[in-house]
Write a protein that holds these residues in place. Structure first.
Motif, PDB file in Angstrom:
ATOM      1  N   GLU A   1      25.524  17.793   7.881  1.00  0.00           N
ATOM      2  CA  GLU A   1      24.398  16.960   8.291  1.00  0.00           C
ATOM      3  C   GLU A   1      23.091  17.731   8.249  1.00  0.00           C
ATOM      4  OE1 GLU A   1      25.152  14.736  11.926  1.00  0.00           O
ATOM      5  OE2 GLU A   1      26.867  13.844  10.847  1.00  0.00           O
ATOM      6  N   ARG A   2      23.193  19.018   8.686  1.00  0.00           N
ATOM      7  CA  ARG A   2      21.986  19.840   8.646  1.00  0.00           C
ATOM      8  C   ARG A   2      21.469  19.964   7.199  1.00  0.00           C
ATOM      9  NH1 ARG A   2      22.707  25.210  10.508  1.00  0.00           N
ATOM     10  NH2 ARG A   2      24.463  24.330  11.636  1.00  0.00           N
ATOM     11  N   LYS A   3      22.412  20.254   6.298  1.00  0.00           N
ATOM     12  CA  LYS A   3      22.032  20.392   4.884  1.00  0.00           C
ATOM     13  C   LYS A   3      21.389  19.117   4.362  1.00  0.00           C
ATOM     14  CE  LYS A   3      25.236  23.819   3.070  1.00  0.00           C
ATOM     15  NZ  LYS A   3      26.640  23.875   2.636  1.00  0.00           N
ATOM     16  N   LYS A   4      21.993  17.990   4.768  1.00  0.00           N
ATOM     17  CA  LYS A   4      21.499  16.698   4.299  1.00  0.00           C
ATOM     18  C   LYS A   4      20.047  16.492   4.766  1.00  0.00           C
ATOM     19  CE  LYS A   4      22.932  12.252   5.143  1.00  0.00           C
ATOM     20  NZ  LYS A   4      23.955  11.409   5.798  1.00  0.00           N
ATOM     21  N   ARG A   5      19.860  16.805   6.040  1.00  0.00           N
ATOM     22  CA  ARG A   5      18.506  16.618   6.588  1.00  0.00           C
ATOM     23  C   ARG A   5      17.488  17.513   5.878  1.00  0.00           C
ATOM     24  NH1 ARG A   5      20.894  15.934  11.673  1.00  0.00           N
ATOM     25  NH2 ARG A   5      20.620  18.125  12.232  1.00  0.00           N
ATOM     26  N   LYS A   6      17.920  18.776   5.625  1.00  0.00           N
ATOM     27  CA  LYS A   6      17.047  19.731   4.934  1.00  0.00           C
ATOM     28  C   LYS A   6      16.632  19.187   3.575  1.00  0.00           C
ATOM     29  CE  LYS A   6      17.444  24.768   5.469  1.00  0.00           C
ATOM     30  NZ  LYS A   6      18.499  25.797   5.290  1.00  0.00           N
ATOM     31  N   LYS A   7      17.676  18.671   2.864  1.00  0.00           N
ATOM     32  CA  LYS A   7      17.447  18.166   1.519  1.00  0.00           C
ATOM     33  C   LYS A   7      16.477  16.983   1.565  1.00  0.00           C
ATOM     34  CE  LYS A   7      20.051  16.870  -2.644  1.00  0.00           C
ATOM     35  NZ  LYS A   7      19.948  15.418  -2.776  1.00  0.00           N
ATOM     36  N   GLU A   8      16.696  16.110   2.581  1.00  0.00           N
ATOM     37  CA  GLU A   8      15.825  14.940   2.708  1.00  0.00           C
ATOM     38  C   GLU A   8      14.366  15.368   2.913  1.00  0.00           C
ATOM     39  OE1 GLU A   8      19.075  11.819   4.580  1.00  0.00           O
ATOM     40  OE2 GLU A   8      17.590  12.771   5.904  1.00  0.00           O
ATOM     41  N   LYS A   9      14.201  16.403   3.788  1.00  0.00           N
ATOM     42  CA  LYS A   9      12.849  16.920   4.055  1.00  0.00           C
ATOM     43  C   LYS A   9      12.203  17.402   2.756  1.00  0.00           C
ATOM     44  CE  LYS A   9      12.088  18.873   8.624  1.00  0.00           C
ATOM     45  NZ  LYS A   9      12.470  20.095   9.358  1.00  0.00           N
ATOM     46  N   LYS A  10      13.036  18.234   2.008  1.00  0.00           N
ATOM     47  CA  LYS A  10      12.519  18.822   0.775  1.00  0.00           C
ATOM     48  C   LYS A  10      12.117  17.728  -0.214  1.00  0.00           C
ATOM     49  CE  LYS A  10      14.548  22.107  -1.976  1.00  0.00           C
ATOM     50  NZ  LYS A  10      15.729  23.025  -2.112  1.00  0.00           N
ATOM     51  N   ASP A  11      13.015  16.700  -0.303  1.00  0.00           N
ATOM     52  CA  ASP A  11      12.758  15.615  -1.253  1.00  0.00           C
ATOM     53  C   ASP A  11      11.446  14.906  -0.945  1.00  0.00           C
ATOM     54  OD1 ASP A  11      14.982  16.294  -2.515  1.00  0.00           O
ATOM     55  OD2 ASP A  11      16.236  14.642  -1.777  1.00  0.00           O
TER      56      ASP A  11
END
Ligand code: ADP
Ligand code: MG
Length: 708
Positions: free
Chosen positions: A697-707
């Motif tokens: 979930e953390r990775k997902k959130r990070k990716k969303e932020k980056k996107d």
């Protein structure tokens, strides 16, 4: 309707058969003469008067007085189902009785079995559109009520052997009370050999009682002076002694099940030959009787004792070795000697550990009296009880408890839900079920996903109830869709529904074990059964092939038939028939996952001390010696808990602990579990799962932020 006995008798003596229009055969006329002598025939007018004026009739009469074979025929002649369109059913607690009696009544009515007279038992329907009288197990009629709540196809229901108080008969009685209050046209007859008739009359709104006086002869009772260590051995000795010393007359031995009965027959044949030669006795006809015996073998119990070998020589004798079915359900004429070891297989349920088993248990005094009665049907007889008189008086209970108090109610609760009966606590039962047992049933169904939080039937529950098998087994089939392996799981379910397929004759144990090893699958017994089934299906000469491989041909044939029926239920319920690629490494794990989806409540973990402990219930268990899992895997699911002096788990397969959390998260709510090693391991896995999930979930959130 409203015929008189005289009108009925005239119809029976008419030129043409009212059911078929054909003229009667000579055999029919011969049997008719015998039927006229049965005690119930003298009560025919009384019976008709009662049934004309009442909705319920309670009928009590000695075993052999003609209740099961005659009463349904009187009802047929009275209600004329062939004209009126609504038919007659007569229930039996036992499959063998339903089959055997239907066969007899078909002969008595001069029709072909399965045409005007038929039977219906689980996995076997022998009826047609012409059927007007149907003998069926109580369970089958209950199942029918699920789709036809008012039993609208029937004009009369005859509940036979009501004294047995099986779970299904008890529920049916309650159902019939309800149906009768809404259908004034339906008639209900409750019959039995021994009955606490007042209790039954009262239960059925003060129904009238008809008692059929029977003819019985005195039976002398003999007890053993000392308790017997080995009742099987003692029964055989007693039988051979009777044969060597007592006057003419057949012998009936009561044993508890197929294996024991076959063993006894084998020993009797072997040793019988010896005494026939040495003591100059007459020839013996030895016949087994139990529920899984094929119909043509069942009919053998009615054959006559063999003739003396030389004219005027010592008379021949028939020895019937039977389960409880010969106690009241089937009458075998000519029995003069009864051997009663005092045991039968009885259902036992322990709600605390959720285990239901068939356990060899002492019979009741009432049952012992019935057994003895079988010796006095045609002339004075003798009953040899293989226990002491003291034991009879002090150890045997007066009456067996009704089955409803000692059964797993899972399947019944589901069927009742389907019938729209939600308020089980207030169901009008003759003896209410124990609250704890009911609670366990609801809990099981909830865990299986068959009931929702408000105890309403879910779509899965609907599907499960369509299968005529245990809810867990049905759930396993339904879950197999998700894993793409319904075909294989149907085969396993069918194999689990038949008696043991592996033969292990005493004189060839090593050879039998070697044959079995050929099918053994590393993952466990379920896959081994699948291997056997697949090999059976690809053999060109199945019966010979079974013989060569120490397999029970009869069981395999029956498994194949059951599989076909389960397949049809699946198709009817839009369950797709799927298989995975056999070469895929996931082929077996997926099947094991489907098994887990049904049996996640039956898991054992191998503790470090080398003992298996059942999960959640913490019972110490042993892998049954028949298991192919000699290497003792750490986690197994099992199909059956065997209660004996030691506790065994039978038919086990290795699983992975993470599957339990993945497949049955709601059950594996670990905070409710008592401490044990298994729990600690599952907790660790749960923790690891949580961390992995967190990270994802953390990775997902990070990716969303980056996107963004
Ligand atoms: P009940 O139900 O009162 O115990 P049944 O109706 O089963 O009695 O049997 C009545 C009689 O019918 C028996 O005593 C026996 O003589 C005869 N009978 C029943 N079944 C068979 C059979 N398969 N073969 C020959 N006779 C039978
Ligand atoms: Mg009967």
């Amino acid at each position: 309707g409203k015929t008189t006995a005289a009108q009925q008798e005239a119809a029976e003596e008419a030129l043409h058969n009212g059911l078929t229009g054909r003229s009667f055969s000579q055999k029919y006329k011969d049997i008719l003469a015998k039927r006229r002598e049965l005690p119930v025939n003298k009560q025919r007018q009384n019976f008709l008067d009662l049934i004309h004026n009442n909705q319920f009739v309670v009928l009590v009469g000695e075993t052999g007085s003609g209740k099961t074979t005659q009463i349904p025929q009187y009802v047929v002649l009275d209600m004329l189902p062939q004209i009126e369109g609504k038919i007659i059913a007569c229930t039996q607690p036992r499959r063998v009785a339903a089959m055997s009696v239907a066969q007899r009544v078909a002969e008595e009515l001069d029709v072909k079995l399965g045409q005007e007279v038929g039977y219906s038992i689980r996995f076997e329907e022998c009826t047609s559109s012409k059927t007007v009288l149907k003998y069926c197990t109580d369970g089958m009629l209950l199942r029918e009520a699920m789709s036809d709540n008012m039993l609208s196809r029937y004009s009369a229901i005859i509940l036979d052997e009501a004294h047995e108080r099986t779970l299904n008969t008890d529920i049916l009685m309650s159902l019939m009370k309800n149906i009768a209050s809404k259908r004034r046209d339906i008639k209900v007859v409750v019959m039995s050999a021994t009955l606490d008739s007042e209790k039954f009359q009262k239960y059925f709104n003060d129904a009238p009682l008809l008692t059929v006086p029977g003819r019985t002869f005195p039976v002398e009772i003999y007890y053993t002076p000392e308790p017997e260590r080995d009742y099987l051995e003692s029964a055989i000795k007693t039988a051979l002694q009777i044969h060597a010393t007592e006057p003419e007359g057949d012998i009936l031995i009561f044993l508890t099940g197929e294996e024991e009965i076959e063993e006894a027959c084998r020993l009797l044949r072997a040793r019988g030959d010896d005494i026939i030669r040495s003591a100059n006795c007459g020839p013996l006809l030895i016949v087994p009787l139990y529920s899984t015996l094929p119909p043509n073998m069942q009919q053998k119990i009615f054959e006559k004792a063999p003739e003396p070998r030389t004219k005027g020589g010592a008379p021949g004798r028939k020895i019937v070795v039977s389960t409880n079915v010969a106690e009241t359900s089937l009458t075998i004429d000519g029995i003069v000697y009864v051997i009663d070891p005092g045991f039968s297989k009885q259902k036992v349920y322990n709600p605390r550990v959720r285990v239901e088993s068939l356990l060899v248990s002492p019979i009741s005094r009432a049952a012992a009296q019935q057994r003895a009665g079988r010796a006095g049907r045609t002339r004075p007889g003798k009953c040899f009880r293989l226990y002491t008189e003291k034991s009879y008086n002090n150890d045997l209970i007066e009456q067996t408890y009704p089955e409803i108090l000692r059964s797993n109610l899972g399947s019944i609760v589901l069927q009742l839900k389907k019938l729209g009966i939600n308020d089980l606590v207030h169901l009008d039962l003759m003896d209410p079920c124990a609250p704890e047992v009911l609670m366990r049933a609801l809990e099981l169904l909830h865990y299986l996903g068959a009931l929702d939080d408000d105890a309403n039937l879910t779509p899965i529950g609907h599907a499960i109830s369509e299968f005529p098998i245990d809810p867990q087994l049905a759930k396993m089939i339904i879950s197999a869709v998700e894993y793409g392996c319904t075909n294989e799981v149907l085969s396993i379910a069918a194999m689990l529904s038949v008696p043991n397929v592996f033969l292990r004759p005493r004189e060839a144990q090593r050879a039998a074990d070697m044959a079995k090893a050929e099918f053994a699958h590393m993952d466990g017994d379920h896959m081994t059964l699948l291997n056997v089934y697949h090999s059976y299906k690809s053999s060109s000469e199945p019966s010979q092939w079974c013989w060569d491989n120490f397999l029970q041909y009869r069981s395999l044939k029956s498994a194949d038939n059951i599989r076909e029926q389960l397949r049809r239920v699946a198709v009817k319920n839009n369950i797709p028939l799927l298989s995975n690629n056999f070469s895929s490494p996931e082929y077996y794990p997926k099947i094991r996952k489907a098994l887990t989806a049904g049996y996640f409540m039956q898991v054992a973990h191998l503790e470090r001390n080398g003992q298996y402990l059942t999960v959640k219930d913490n019972q110490i268990v042993l892998l049954h010696p028949s298991s192919v899992l000699e290497r003792k895997p750490e986690w197994v699911i099992y199909n059956e808990f065997v209660l004996t002096k030691r506790h065994y788990i039978r038919t086990a397969t290795e699983i992975k602990p993470e599957w339990l959390l993945e497949i049955a998260a709601h059950y594996y709510e670990l905070s409710n579990f008592p401490p044990c090693e298994g729990k600690r391991i599952l907790e660790k896995i749960a923790l690891r799962n949580a961390i992995v999930q967190d990270e994802q979930e953390r990775k997902k959130r990070k990716k969303e932020k980056k996107d963004k």
